[in-house]
Design an enzyme around this catalytic site. Structure first.
Site, mmCIF file in Angstrom:
data_model
loop_
_atom_site.group_PDB
_atom_site.id
_atom_site.type_symbol
_atom_site.label_atom_id
_atom_site.label_comp_id
_atom_site.label_asym_id
_atom_site.label_seq_id
_atom_site.Cartn_x
_atom_site.Cartn_y
_atom_site.Cartn_z
ATOM 1 C CG HIS A 26 -48.751 6.101 -35.973
ATOM 2 N ND1 HIS A 26 -47.722 5.618 -35.190
ATOM 3 C CD2 HIS A 26 -48.418 7.386 -36.272
ATOM 4 C CE1 HIS A 26 -46.807 6.556 -35.034
ATOM 5 N NE2 HIS A 26 -47.213 7.651 -35.678
ATOM 6 C CG HIS A 38 -45.647 10.828 -34.733
ATOM 7 N ND1 HIS A 38 -45.273 9.851 -35.613
ATOM 8 C CD2 HIS A 38 -45.304 12.013 -35.317
ATOM 9 C CE1 HIS A 38 -44.731 10.411 -36.688
ATOM 10 N NE2 HIS A 38 -44.744 11.723 -36.524
ATOM 11 C CB CYS A 116 -46.939 5.204 -31.403
ATOM 12 S SG CYS A 116 -48.164 4.084 -32.111
#
Length: 169
Positions: A26, A38, A116
């Protein structure tokens, strides 16, 4: 409770941070004072970890601002401005202002083209890139080739065994 950094240095504003989840990474961008911005599926809570796999089933994601230690949870993380040798980062003020202006917005999401990592690399470098996607396709291709190789080998072994049985009769 503030989490200690598991990285060689404390992040600087505008740094990309890679968080190692189970099976994927991530990506977040550090905006200062312990906060990151994010892109995450709306159903994901900050320290989602494995439940983030739900992102495969969504086409929209929310831009969130959270504490780094909350987003990382118990996962390892590190500063990884991996494209700095290839691309010039945008000015830090521009990166942070743009990231802050997007907080709370729903954005198109696609695990292969608008994930992301694409989100944070576009903020830092002005262009969206994701090695995760390229690596996954390469691994997927290698896995398919590997499975095909196993199938061919199994067919050949079966053929040799069948021929041997016929010769023995």
């Amino acid at each position: 409770m503030e989490k200690t950094f598991l990285i060689p240095r404390e992040p600087k504003r505008g740094d990309l941070i890679e968080i190692f989840r189970f099976g994927y990474q991530h990506w977040v961008i550090y905006v200062g004072h312990g906060y990151v911005i994010h892109l995450a599926p709306p159903s994901e809570y900050a320290e989602a970890g494995f439940s983030s796999v739900m992102s495969l089933q969504t086409d929209r994601a929310l831009v969130k601002k959270d504490r780094l230690w909350v987003v990382a949870g118990n996962d390892r993380y590190r500063v990884n401005n991996k494209y700095d040798r290839t691309y010039s980062p945008q000015p830090v003020t521009k990166i942070v202002l743009e990231a802050e202006s997007l907080v709370g917005q729903m954005m198109p999401y696609n695990v292969a083209s608008k994930n992301c990592e694409h989100f944070v690399t576009r903020l830092r470098y002005g262009m969206a890139k994701s090695d995760q996607v390229t690596d996954a396709f390469e691994l997927g291709g290698a896995a398919i080739l590997g499975l095909a190789g196993i199938a061919v080998a199994a067919t050949l072994i079966h053929s040799v065994v069948a021929r041997k049985e016929n010769e023995d009769e």
